[in-house]
Design a protein around this motif. Structure first.
Motif, PDB file in Angstrom:
ATOM      1  N   LEU A 199      31.704  22.550  42.737  1.00 21.38           N
ATOM      2  CA  LEU A 199      31.157  24.000  42.371  1.00 21.38           C
ATOM      3  C   LEU A 199      30.153  23.976  41.328  1.00 21.38           C
ATOM      4  CD1 LEU A 199      34.191  26.462  42.671  1.00 21.38           C
ATOM      5  CD2 LEU A 199      32.802  25.764  44.684  1.00 21.38           C
ATOM      6  N   VAL A 202      32.733  34.313  42.410  1.00 21.57           N
ATOM      7  CA  VAL A 202      33.100  33.605  43.930  1.00 21.57           C
ATOM      8  C   VAL A 202      33.253  34.815  44.918  1.00 21.57           C
ATOM      9  CG1 VAL A 202      34.981  32.476  45.216  1.00 21.57           C
ATOM     10  CG2 VAL A 202      33.977  31.343  43.001  1.00 21.57           C
ATOM     11  N   TYR A 203      34.010  35.879  44.685  1.00 18.82           N
ATOM     12  CA  TYR A 203      34.273  36.949  45.728  1.00 18.82           C
ATOM     13  C   TYR A 203      32.941  37.609  46.056  1.00 18.82           C
ATOM     14  CZ  TYR A 203      39.240  36.939  43.972  1.00 18.82           C
ATOM     15  OH  TYR A 203      40.670  36.419  43.761  1.00 18.82           O
ATOM     16  N   PHE A 248      29.899  28.255  35.953  1.00 20.30           N
ATOM     17  CA  PHE A 248      30.480  27.245  36.741  1.00 20.30           C
ATOM     18  C   PHE A 248      30.410  25.869  35.950  1.00 20.30           C
ATOM     19  CE2 PHE A 248      29.679  29.886  40.271  1.00 20.30           C
ATOM     20  CZ  PHE A 248      30.859  29.744  40.934  1.00 20.30           C
ATOM     21  N   LEU A 300      37.686  29.649  49.468  1.00 24.10           N
ATOM     22  CA  LEU A 300      37.624  29.526  48.097  1.00 24.10           C
ATOM     23  C   LEU A 300      38.289  30.901  47.479  1.00 24.10           C
ATOM     24  CD1 LEU A 300      33.970  28.290  47.228  1.00 24.10           C
ATOM     25  CD2 LEU A 300      36.042  27.218  46.654  1.00 24.10           C
ATOM     26  N   CYS A 330      30.575  33.969  47.382  1.00 21.76           N
ATOM     27  CA  CYS A 330      30.741  32.855  48.125  1.00 21.76           C
ATOM     28  C   CYS A 330      31.742  33.218  49.153  1.00 21.76           C
ATOM     29  CB  CYS A 330      31.415  31.691  47.290  1.00 21.76           C
ATOM     30  SG  CYS A 330      30.719  31.532  45.648  1.00 21.76           S
ATOM     31  N   THR A 347      26.226  24.467  42.759  1.00 26.25           N
ATOM     32  CA  THR A 347      25.794  25.691  42.287  1.00 26.25           C
ATOM     33  C   THR A 347      24.327  25.278  41.282  1.00 26.25           C
ATOM     34  OG1 THR A 347      27.302  25.932  40.592  1.00 26.25           O
ATOM     35  CG2 THR A 347      27.260  27.109  42.551  1.00 26.25           C
ATOM     36  N   HIS A 356      33.401  31.572  52.410  1.00 25.48           N
ATOM     37  CA  HIS A 356      34.404  30.511  52.243  1.00 25.48           C
ATOM     38  C   HIS A 356      35.700  31.311  52.230  1.00 25.48           C
ATOM     39  CE1 HIS A 356      32.387  26.965  51.087  1.00 25.48           C
ATOM     40  NE2 HIS A 356      31.175  27.544  50.720  1.00 25.48           N
ATOM     41  N   ALA A 366      39.462  26.937  44.124  1.00 30.01           N
ATOM     42  CA  ALA A 366      38.375  26.766  43.306  1.00 30.01           C
ATOM     43  C   ALA A 366      38.614  25.729  42.438  1.00 30.01           C
ATOM     44  CB  ALA A 366      38.006  27.968  42.407  1.00 30.01           C
ATOM     45  N   TYR A 421      38.847  31.110  35.145  1.00 32.15           N
ATOM     46  CA  TYR A 421      38.789  31.523  36.493  1.00 32.15           C
ATOM     47  C   TYR A 421      38.892  33.205  36.490  1.00 32.15           C
ATOM     48  CZ  TYR A 421      39.715  32.223  41.484  1.00 32.15           C
ATOM     49  OH  TYR A 421      39.769  32.816  42.814  1.00 32.15           O
TER      50      TYR A 421
END
Lengths: 189, 474
Positions: B64, B33-34, B100, B51, B37, B68, B41, B57, B25
């Protein structure tokens, strides 16, 4: 493989039913959804899955129509992190307090016992046997594919068939929804 | 030879194993994600959950990986264009999608928190600072908990009585979970106010257009869109005494909601030095038999001048499956202007290029749409399928593409306007014998209530009444 998992599930169900899995509902009562006679609808729900939430009114209608005919409805939160407070607020927002007993299955014993994988997903029990498992209806054909209106109300039809002592015509359907959090991730170890 | 193969095999394997190190992660997932998403989110935004943390997450690692992998998330319907990137374009690379999947399969490990990128910061409130004018719906509109999607037009009387040039628009829904997209029209005719007054609830229904010939527009908004000022030299123009009409598409979410949207306008004193012109590629010759899986319609338009393409508004209803605009260039190559391989009626995006590309004079634009009116199409509004013809309702269909361009060169505007006028016949599906035939047959099919294959006097009167309601018809 599929057949094997169903056998395991049924075996476990029989086992679990014997030690009568007990879950706490949000009103603090103990519930034993597996060990009951008669017809019980288990619906696995989530407070933050838009597909689960979109079907909340459908669950209310099902409860309105079939609870008077003796069908028991259990709405099951299986997110390990769900709090009672969040579940109460969610139930009030979506009127789920009028759709059945809302319960917590944070350690996912019930999820495993009946083989649930996503929310929303329905499992219909008749005298402890799984007679239907799958989608509530087909409003969602896939993730992001929402029909104008459902073409098949699967859970409703299955309940009617069971109440009429008929075999369920479609005992298994694929539920479209959000994956139930997996307890095997590092987060829960 | 075999030994050599083995050595190569071992080397390949070794590099493969190294590339397949377990994603964590902190090191691999958080950066994706940053960046891709978190703008939606995060708390208070339209997405159903945040998220921003490992816990958020990790518990959804499987979801996810799945969303995706299907390219359902991040939501973006268009394939990459040959002409450049679109504003707000949200694509993950195959490698990111694979990350992912591998992270989920490895048990969603957290990794070393020292690897975490800094938490993204988001501006709260107006993204472009305090607007020059804020307009708010004067009453709320109630969206039911369940049922069909709702299309509604809301009139916001514009208190301004002077000419305004608008550089940017920010739309803020009060109930972001149910508002899917919005299109902003301008009305100087007063017709929108009349329509609004005829209806006790806020706004009035309908989705073909706002029910009047708009005197202009201010673009639109869809989930995830950011307010981005128009390029240099361009501005939206609001004529004096114009009302703003917001056409909003709502999704019932399972819970009753109430919407009162706010829109912020950012003005500029500089009159636009360039003017956008719409090239309409629209036909009414659509007549799709029930069960037809692959009904394709194509329209073309030859550019008389060089044009700078600002953006496009693709539009169709529920049984359209695939939509593209191609440009056959003078050098013999064909470029994809836009391609939406899985058209979704719910994503009525207005696409704008980040850096508007130029298409040269002599190129032919072709818009091609394919429709699936079979029972296999889950988006088919009819079960069982019925004949679907052109029309304004969401259960009708359309072939509709607006390409917004800035014509270049001497007399560019005039020459383009003339070419469009000559092309206007396509608006009625009369661009050639086949279209004419389809169109006439379509009208007959649509109003032939007794099914005798021709229109009686009464049926003909109904058809004429229907055609009268179409804005812009001559």
């Amino acid at each position: 493989m599929k057949r094997f998992s169903i056998i395991v599930t049924l075996f476990c169900l029989a086992g679990c039913a014997n030690d009568s899995l007990t879950l706490r509902d949000i009103d603090g009562h103990d519930q034993q959804p597996l060990s009951s006679t008669g017809v019980a609808a288990l619906i696995f729900i989530s407070a933050d899955c838009p597909i689960s939430n979109a079907l909340a009114p459908t669950l209310v209608h099902l409860h309105d129509d079939f609870a008077p005919r003796g069908v028991r409805f259990y709405l099951i939160h299986c997110d390990p992190a769900i709090t009672a407070e969040r579940a109460h607020v969610h139930a009030a927002e979506y009127h789920l307090d009028h759709a059945g007993a809302i319960m917590f299955d944070r350690d996912q014993m019930l999820v495993r016992a009946v083989g649930a994988s996503v929310t929303p997903q329905a499992v219909l029990l008749s005298d402890g046997d799984i007679v239907y498992r799958g989608r509530v209806n087909d409003l969602f054909a896939d993730l992001g594919v929402r029909r104008t209106a459902p073409t098949r109300e699967d859970l409703r039809l299955a309940i009617e068939e069971v109440l009429n002592h008929e075999p369920v015509a479609e005992p298994r359907t694929i539920a479209i929804g959000c994956d139930i959090p997996s307890l095997s991730t590092e987060l829960y170890k | 030879m075999n030994a050599l193969r083995a050595v190569i095999g071992v080397l390949l394997c070794a590099s493969f194993v190294r590339a397949e190190s377990v994603p964590t992660y902190s090191h691999d997932i958080a950066p994706i994600v940053y960046e891709h998403c978190a703008s939606c989110h995060r708390p208070g935004e339209a997405a159903p959950f945040s998220l921003l943390t490992y816990e958020d997450a990790a518990k959804r690692a499987k979801l996810l990986s799945r969303v995706t992998g299907k390219r359902y998330m991040p939501p973006w319907k268009a394939e990459p264009s040959d002409l450049g990137v679109f504003l707000d374009e949200r694509h993950l690379t195959d490698a990111q999608i694979d990350t992912f999947r591998r992270w989920y399969e490895a048990g969603a490990p957290r990794g070393d928190v020292a690897d975490l990128p800094p938490m993204p910061t988001f501006r709260s409130g107006w993204q472009l600072g305090e607007p020059d004018m804020v307009l708010t719906m004067d009453q709320s509109f109630d969206i039911p908990a369940e049922g069909r999607d709702v299309y509604r037009n809301f009139v916001v009387p514009n208190p301004g009585d002077k000419l305004r040039y608008v550089k940017a628009v920010e739309f803020r829904p009060s109930s972001p979970t149910v508002v899917h997209h919005a299109i902003f029209f301008l009305d100087r005719t007063g017709r929108a106010r009349e329509l609004d007054a005829q209806d006790a609830q806020a706004g009035y229904g309908g989705m073909l257009g706002p029910g009047f010939a708009p005197s202009g527009g201010l673009g639109g908004w869809a989930v995830g869109a950011q307010p981005i000022p128009l390029p240099e030299g361009l501005a939206w123009t609001i004529q004096p005494r114009s009302d703003l009409v917001i056409q909003t598409h709502f999704h019932p979410s399972g819970k009753a909601e109430s919407e009162r949207s706010t829109i912020g306008l950012y003005f500029t004193d500089a009159a636009p030095t360039e003017q956008m012109m719409p090239i309409p590629m629209i036909s009414r010759a659509i007549d799709i038999p029930p069960g037809e899986k692959n009904y394709t319609r194509e329209l073309s338009f030859k550019l008389p001048v060089d044009v700078k393409v600002i953006g496009l508004t693709p539009h169709a209803h529920q049984v359209c499956r695939d939509m593209k605009v191609l440009a056959d260039m003078p050098d013999g190559t064909t470029k994809t202007v836009i391609h939406i391989p899985d058209w979704d009626f719910n994503w009525q995006e207005q696409y704008r290029y980040a850096d508007p590309p130029t298409i040269p004079a002599g190129a032919t634009l072709r818009t091609i749409s394919t429709y699936d009116n079979s029972a296999d199409n889950p988006r088919n509004p009819n079960s069982p399928p019925k004949r679907i013809t052109w029309g304004p309702e969401s259960t009708d269909e359309m072939l509709f593409q607006i390409i917004r361009v800035v014509p270049e060169g001497a007399f560019g505007r005039v020459r383009l306007a003339l070419a469009i006028a000559q092309q206007r016949k396509t608006m009625f599906g009369l661009d050639g014998p086949s279209n004419k035939e389809i169109y006439q047959k379509m009208i007959t099919n649509k109003f032939d209530a007794d099914g005798d294959g021709q229109l009686s006097a009464a049926e003909r009167a109904q058809a004429q009444e229907f055609l009268k309601q179409i804005p812009g018809r001559r």
